[in-house]
Design a protein around this motif. Structure first.
Motif, PDB file in Angstrom:
ATOM      1  N   ALA A   1      39.777  37.815  34.336  1.00 36.81           N
ATOM      2  CA  ALA A   1      40.331  39.241  34.036  1.00 36.81           C
ATOM      3  C   ALA A   1      40.746  39.462  35.595  1.00 36.81           C
ATOM      4  O   ALA A   1      41.790  40.314  35.928  1.00 36.81           O
TER       5      ALA A   1
ATOM      6  N   THR B   1      44.157  38.356  36.465  1.00 35.03           N
ATOM      7  CA  THR B   1      45.310  38.795  35.391  1.00 35.03           C
ATOM      8  C   THR B   1      45.263  40.281  35.466  1.00 35.03           C
ATOM      9  O   THR B   1      45.371  40.851  36.573  1.00 35.03           O
TER      10      THR B   1
ATOM     11  N   ASP C   1      42.771  43.389  34.608  1.00 35.98           N
ATOM     12  CA  ASP C   1      41.377  43.500  33.927  1.00 35.98           C
ATOM     13  C   ASP C   1      41.131  44.715  33.206  1.00 35.98           C
ATOM     14  O   ASP C   1      40.861  45.818  33.562  1.00 35.98           O
TER      15      ASP C   1
ATOM     16  N   CYS D   1      44.991  44.969  38.484  1.00 34.43           N
ATOM     17  CA  CYS D   1      45.904  43.708  38.453  1.00 34.43           C
ATOM     18  C   CYS D   1      45.728  42.706  39.395  1.00 34.43           C
ATOM     19  O   CYS D   1      45.776  43.233  40.561  1.00 34.43           O
TER      20      CYS D   1
END
Length: 332
Positions: free
Chosen positions: A154, A157, A159, A233
Protein backbone atom coordinates in the motif's frame (compact mmCIF):
# COMPACT_ATOMS: atom_id res chain seq x y z
CA UNK A 1 -3.22 24.97 23.64
CA UNK A 2 -3.26 27.61 20.90
CA UNK A 3 0.50 28.06 20.92
CA UNK A 4 2.45 24.97 21.90
CA UNK A 5 5.32 25.00 19.48
CA UNK A 6 8.10 26.49 21.57
CA UNK A 7 11.18 24.92 23.03
CA UNK A 8 10.12 21.57 24.42
CA UNK A 9 13.61 21.00 25.75
CA UNK A 10 17.06 22.48 25.45
CA UNK A 11 15.60 25.97 25.26
CA UNK A 12 18.37 27.42 27.43
CA UNK A 13 21.13 26.24 25.15
CA UNK A 14 22.24 23.34 27.30
CA UNK A 15 19.99 20.31 26.69
CA UNK A 16 22.55 18.21 28.47
CA UNK A 17 20.55 15.03 29.19
CA UNK A 18 22.87 14.45 32.11
CA UNK A 19 26.00 14.41 29.94
CA UNK A 20 27.19 18.01 30.11
CA UNK A 21 26.24 21.03 27.97
CA UNK A 22 25.72 20.36 24.27
CA UNK A 23 26.03 23.98 23.14
CA UNK A 24 27.34 27.15 24.68
CA UNK A 25 24.88 30.02 24.78
CA UNK A 26 26.44 31.95 21.92
CA UNK A 27 26.35 28.92 19.60
CA UNK A 28 22.77 28.25 20.60
CA UNK A 29 21.82 31.87 19.95
CA UNK A 30 23.44 31.78 16.51
CA UNK A 31 21.88 28.48 15.47
CA UNK A 32 18.42 29.38 16.76
CA UNK A 33 18.26 32.62 14.76
CA UNK A 34 15.46 32.60 12.18
CA UNK A 35 16.43 33.61 8.64
CA UNK A 36 13.23 34.75 6.99
CA UNK A 37 14.77 35.26 3.56
CA UNK A 38 16.19 31.75 3.45
CA UNK A 39 12.98 30.26 4.85
CA UNK A 40 10.91 32.06 2.20
CA UNK A 41 13.23 30.87 -0.57
CA UNK A 42 13.07 27.24 0.57
CA UNK A 43 9.30 27.41 0.85
CA UNK A 44 9.04 29.01 -2.61
CA UNK A 45 11.09 26.15 -4.09
CA UNK A 46 8.68 23.64 -2.56
CA UNK A 47 5.63 25.47 -3.88
CA UNK A 48 7.16 25.96 -7.36
CA UNK A 49 8.06 22.27 -7.53
CA UNK A 50 4.47 21.15 -6.97
CA UNK A 51 2.86 23.90 -9.03
CA UNK A 52 5.09 23.14 -12.02
CA UNK A 53 4.40 19.42 -11.88
CA UNK A 54 0.66 19.85 -11.34
CA UNK A 55 0.11 22.40 -14.11
CA UNK A 56 2.22 20.47 -16.62
CA UNK A 57 0.53 17.18 -15.75
CA UNK A 58 -2.88 18.81 -16.07
CA UNK A 59 -2.01 20.15 -19.54
CA UNK A 60 -0.83 16.72 -20.62
CA UNK A 61 -4.03 15.16 -19.32
CA UNK A 62 -6.21 17.70 -21.15
CA UNK A 63 -4.39 16.89 -24.39
CA UNK A 64 -4.95 13.17 -23.96
CA UNK A 65 -1.46 12.27 -22.73
CA UNK A 66 -2.82 10.37 -19.74
CA UNK A 67 0.16 8.09 -19.07
CA UNK A 68 2.62 10.98 -19.35
CA UNK A 69 0.48 13.05 -16.95
CA UNK A 70 0.37 10.24 -14.39
CA UNK A 71 4.12 9.67 -14.72
CA UNK A 72 4.73 13.36 -14.06
CA UNK A 73 2.67 13.14 -10.89
CA UNK A 74 4.98 10.53 -9.35
CA UNK A 75 7.51 13.01 -7.91
CA UNK A 76 4.64 15.30 -6.90
CA UNK A 77 2.84 12.69 -4.80
CA UNK A 78 6.09 11.31 -3.34
CA UNK A 79 6.99 14.78 -2.06
CA UNK A 80 3.49 15.98 -1.08
CA UNK A 81 3.40 14.26 2.32
CA UNK A 82 6.61 16.08 3.23
CA UNK A 83 4.52 19.26 3.37
CA UNK A 84 2.82 17.89 6.47
CA UNK A 85 4.01 16.46 9.76
CA UNK A 86 6.62 14.35 7.99
CA UNK A 87 8.49 17.46 6.89
CA UNK A 88 8.15 21.22 6.75
CA UNK A 89 4.74 21.24 8.46
CA UNK A 90 6.36 19.71 11.53
CA UNK A 91 8.97 22.46 11.63
CA UNK A 92 6.33 25.15 11.16
CA UNK A 93 4.52 23.71 14.17
CA UNK A 94 7.60 24.37 16.29
CA UNK A 95 7.48 28.03 15.14
CA UNK A 96 11.12 27.72 14.15
CA UNK A 97 10.98 28.44 10.39
CA UNK A 98 10.01 32.12 10.26
CA UNK A 99 10.46 34.79 12.88
CA UNK A 100 6.71 35.44 12.86
CA UNK A 101 4.99 32.89 15.09
CA UNK A 102 1.63 33.67 13.51
CA UNK A 103 2.97 32.96 10.03
CA UNK A 104 4.44 29.66 11.23
CA UNK A 105 1.12 28.69 12.80
CA UNK A 106 -0.96 29.67 9.75
CA UNK A 107 1.28 27.72 7.37
CA UNK A 108 1.39 24.71 9.70
CA UNK A 109 -2.40 24.54 9.75
CA UNK A 110 -2.66 25.10 5.99
CA UNK A 111 -0.24 22.28 5.21
CA UNK A 112 -2.03 20.06 7.73
CA UNK A 113 -5.28 20.62 5.84
CA UNK A 114 -3.58 19.92 2.49
CA UNK A 115 -2.32 16.58 3.83
CA UNK A 116 -5.61 15.55 5.51
CA UNK A 117 -4.05 15.93 8.98
CA UNK A 118 -5.94 17.22 12.02
CA UNK A 119 -3.73 19.97 13.41
CA UNK A 120 -5.87 20.04 16.56
CA UNK A 121 -4.61 16.54 17.35
CA UNK A 122 -0.94 17.30 16.67
CA UNK A 123 -0.95 20.50 18.70
CA UNK A 124 -1.86 18.45 21.77
CA UNK A 125 0.08 15.22 21.22
CA UNK A 126 3.38 16.56 19.90
CA UNK A 127 4.46 18.40 23.07
CA UNK A 128 3.88 15.15 24.97
CA UNK A 129 6.05 13.32 22.44
CA UNK A 130 8.90 15.75 23.10
CA UNK A 131 8.50 15.79 26.86
CA UNK A 132 8.65 12.02 27.24
CA UNK A 133 9.75 10.41 24.00
CA UNK A 134 8.63 6.74 23.87
CA UNK A 135 7.49 7.02 27.47
CA UNK A 136 4.07 7.24 29.09
CA UNK A 137 1.80 9.66 27.28
CA UNK A 138 3.68 9.55 23.97
CA UNK A 139 0.97 8.61 21.47
CA UNK A 140 2.95 9.55 18.34
CA UNK A 141 5.98 7.30 18.18
CA UNK A 142 5.44 3.54 18.33
CA UNK A 143 8.84 1.80 18.34
CA UNK A 144 7.18 -1.59 17.87
CA UNK A 145 4.76 -0.84 14.99
CA UNK A 146 5.31 -3.11 11.99
CA UNK A 147 3.97 -3.47 8.46
CA UNK A 148 2.41 -6.48 6.82
CA UNK A 149 3.27 -7.35 3.23
CA UNK A 150 -0.02 -5.80 2.11
CA UNK A 151 0.72 -2.72 4.19
CA UNK A 152 4.08 -2.33 2.52
CA UNK A 153 2.50 -2.71 -0.92
CA UNK A 154 0.00 0.00 0.00
CA UNK A 155 2.85 2.38 0.79
CA UNK A 156 4.36 1.61 -2.62
CA UNK A 157 1.08 2.33 -4.45
CA UNK A 158 -2.14 3.90 -3.11
CA UNK A 159 -2.84 3.43 0.59
CA UNK A 160 -6.61 3.08 0.39
CA UNK A 161 -6.83 1.67 3.91
CA UNK A 162 -5.20 4.72 5.47
CA UNK A 163 -7.38 7.03 3.37
CA UNK A 164 -10.53 5.30 4.58
CA UNK A 165 -9.42 5.31 8.23
CA UNK A 166 -8.44 8.97 8.00
CA UNK A 167 -11.85 9.93 6.64
CA UNK A 168 -13.60 7.93 9.36
CA UNK A 169 -11.57 9.50 12.16
CA UNK A 170 -11.95 13.02 10.80
CA UNK A 171 -15.71 12.53 10.45
CA UNK A 172 -16.01 11.25 14.02
CA UNK A 173 -13.87 14.07 15.41
CA UNK A 174 -15.78 16.67 13.41
CA UNK A 175 -19.07 15.30 14.72
CA UNK A 176 -17.83 15.64 18.30
CA UNK A 177 -17.56 11.93 19.07
CA UNK A 178 -15.75 11.25 22.33
CA UNK A 179 -12.24 9.80 21.86
CA UNK A 180 -11.61 6.41 23.41
CA UNK A 181 -8.69 4.69 25.09
CA UNK A 182 -5.50 6.65 25.64
CA UNK A 183 -6.84 9.57 23.60
CA UNK A 184 -9.61 10.11 26.14
CA UNK A 185 -7.00 11.27 28.66
CA UNK A 186 -5.63 13.91 26.32
CA UNK A 187 -8.97 15.00 24.87
CA UNK A 188 -11.56 14.76 27.67
CA UNK A 189 -15.08 15.76 26.52
CA UNK A 190 -15.77 19.46 26.91
CA UNK A 191 -12.11 20.38 27.40
CA UNK A 192 -10.22 22.94 25.35
CA UNK A 193 -8.22 20.09 23.83
CA UNK A 194 -11.41 18.28 22.80
CA UNK A 195 -12.75 21.41 21.11
CA UNK A 196 -9.38 21.87 19.40
CA UNK A 197 -9.59 18.32 18.06
CA UNK A 198 -13.16 18.82 16.83
CA UNK A 199 -12.50 22.19 15.19
CA UNK A 200 -9.31 20.93 13.55
CA UNK A 201 -11.17 18.03 11.96
CA UNK A 202 -13.87 20.37 10.69
CA UNK A 203 -11.24 22.66 9.18
CA UNK A 204 -9.58 19.75 7.36
CA UNK A 205 -12.85 18.49 5.91
CA UNK A 206 -14.01 21.98 4.95
CA UNK A 207 -10.64 22.86 3.43
CA UNK A 208 -10.51 19.72 1.35
CA UNK A 209 -14.12 20.22 0.21
CA UNK A 210 -13.25 23.79 -0.83
CA UNK A 211 -10.14 22.63 -2.69
CA UNK A 212 -12.04 19.94 -4.57
CA UNK A 213 -14.89 22.34 -5.31
CA UNK A 214 -12.56 24.97 -6.76
CA UNK A 215 -10.82 22.40 -8.97
CA UNK A 216 -14.18 21.12 -10.25
CA UNK A 217 -15.43 24.66 -10.82
CA UNK A 218 -12.46 25.29 -13.08
CA UNK A 219 -13.21 22.03 -14.90
CA UNK A 220 -10.28 20.00 -13.61
CA UNK A 221 -11.24 16.83 -11.73
CA UNK A 222 -7.71 15.63 -12.58
CA UNK A 223 -6.20 18.36 -10.37
CA UNK A 224 -8.68 17.59 -7.59
CA UNK A 225 -7.56 13.97 -7.54
CA UNK A 226 -3.87 14.86 -7.94
CA UNK A 227 -3.94 17.09 -4.87
CA UNK A 228 -6.44 15.40 -2.56
CA UNK A 229 -5.18 11.85 -3.07
CA UNK A 230 -1.49 12.80 -2.98
CA UNK A 231 -1.03 12.22 0.80
CA UNK A 232 -1.99 8.56 0.29
CA UNK A 233 0.09 7.74 -2.79
CA UNK A 234 3.66 6.40 -2.85
CA UNK A 235 4.19 7.18 0.83
CA UNK A 236 6.93 4.58 1.36
CA UNK A 237 9.69 7.24 1.75
CA UNK A 238 7.80 9.32 4.30
CA UNK A 239 6.62 6.32 6.32
CA UNK A 240 10.02 4.66 6.47
CA UNK A 241 11.81 7.89 7.35
CA UNK A 242 9.27 8.54 10.10
CA UNK A 243 9.74 4.99 11.39
CA UNK A 244 13.51 5.40 11.46
CA UNK A 245 13.20 8.24 13.96
CA UNK A 246 12.32 5.90 16.85
CA UNK A 247 11.73 2.34 15.61
CA UNK A 248 13.23 -0.36 17.82
CA UNK A 249 14.46 2.13 20.41
CA UNK A 250 13.57 2.73 24.06
CA UNK A 251 12.90 5.71 26.28
CA UNK A 252 15.94 7.27 27.90
CA UNK A 253 16.49 6.74 31.62
CA UNK A 254 17.24 10.44 32.16
CA UNK A 255 14.68 13.12 31.25
CA UNK A 256 15.98 15.15 28.32
CA UNK A 257 18.40 12.44 27.21
CA UNK A 258 17.22 11.38 23.76
CA UNK A 259 20.22 9.29 22.72
CA UNK A 260 18.43 6.05 23.61
CA UNK A 261 15.09 6.93 22.02
CA UNK A 262 16.01 8.84 18.87
CA UNK A 263 17.90 8.03 15.68
CA UNK A 264 19.62 10.38 13.24
CA UNK A 265 19.91 9.42 9.56
CA UNK A 266 22.34 11.20 7.26
CA UNK A 267 20.62 11.76 3.89
CA UNK A 268 21.51 13.16 0.50
CA UNK A 269 20.77 16.91 0.08
CA UNK A 270 17.62 16.45 -2.04
CA UNK A 271 15.89 14.02 0.32
CA UNK A 272 17.01 16.05 3.32
CA UNK A 273 15.51 19.18 1.72
CA UNK A 274 12.07 17.65 1.21
CA UNK A 275 12.22 16.09 4.66
CA UNK A 276 13.00 19.53 6.10
CA UNK A 277 16.14 18.08 7.73
CA UNK A 278 14.09 15.99 10.15
CA UNK A 279 16.60 13.21 9.51
CA UNK A 280 18.78 15.04 12.05
CA UNK A 281 16.30 13.86 14.61
CA UNK A 282 18.42 13.55 17.73
CA UNK A 283 19.55 17.11 17.13
CA UNK A 284 15.95 18.27 16.70
CA UNK A 285 14.77 16.59 19.90
CA UNK A 286 17.46 18.27 21.94
CA UNK A 287 16.88 21.67 20.32
CA UNK A 288 13.42 21.91 18.72
CA UNK A 289 13.66 25.70 18.54
CA UNK A 290 16.61 25.58 16.14
CA UNK A 291 15.40 26.06 12.52
CA UNK A 292 15.67 23.03 10.27
CA UNK A 293 18.06 24.88 7.93
CA UNK A 294 20.60 25.02 10.80
CA UNK A 295 20.30 21.38 11.85
CA UNK A 296 23.04 20.20 9.51
CA UNK A 297 25.52 22.49 11.25
CA UNK A 298 24.23 21.28 14.62
CA UNK A 299 24.66 17.70 13.43
CA UNK A 300 28.35 18.35 12.82
CA UNK A 301 28.75 19.52 16.41
CA UNK A 302 26.93 16.44 17.69
CA UNK A 303 29.12 14.08 15.66
CA UNK A 304 32.29 15.79 16.81
CA UNK A 305 31.12 15.38 20.41
CA UNK A 306 30.15 11.71 19.88
CA UNK A 307 26.57 12.32 20.95
CA UNK A 308 24.90 9.77 18.66
CA UNK A 309 24.06 6.34 19.95
CA UNK A 310 21.89 5.49 16.95
CA UNK A 311 23.17 6.84 13.63
CA UNK A 312 22.59 5.61 10.08
CA UNK A 313 24.28 6.95 6.96
CA UNK A 314 22.14 6.82 3.83
CA UNK A 315 18.41 6.27 3.32
CA UNK A 316 18.73 2.74 1.92
CA UNK A 317 20.94 1.71 4.81
CA UNK A 318 18.12 2.91 7.03
CA UNK A 319 15.59 0.82 5.09
CA UNK A 320 17.87 -2.21 5.43
CA UNK A 321 18.03 -1.60 9.18
CA UNK A 322 14.22 -1.56 9.33
CA UNK A 323 14.12 -4.81 7.37
CA UNK A 324 16.66 -6.48 9.70
CA UNK A 325 14.65 -5.34 12.72
CA UNK A 326 11.44 -6.82 11.32
CA UNK A 327 9.62 -3.61 10.45
CA UNK A 328 8.15 -5.17 7.30
CA UNK A 329 7.12 -8.49 8.82
CA UNK A 330 4.54 -7.67 11.47
CA UNK A 331 1.00 -6.35 11.84
CA UNK A 332 -0.05 -2.75 11.40
Amino acid sequence: MADTGGEATGGDGTGDGGAGPLLDRETYRRLSTRRDGLAALLLAIRVAFHVALLTTADLLFVHGQVLAAIALLIPHVMAWSFLGWAGIGHELYHRSVFSSRRLNLALFRLFSILTWSNYGYFEVTHPAHHRNTLGDGDLEANPHARLTILGTLALLTVDVGTLWRRLQILALNAAGAEPRGALARLFPPGSAEFIQLRDGARAVLAGQALLIGVCLAFGSPFLALAISLAPFCLTFPTKTLSALQHFGLTAGETPGDYAASTRTVVLDPVTSFFYADMNYHLEHHHFPAIPHYHLRALHGLFRDAGRHRHLEVGYWNGVKLLAREGFFTGGR
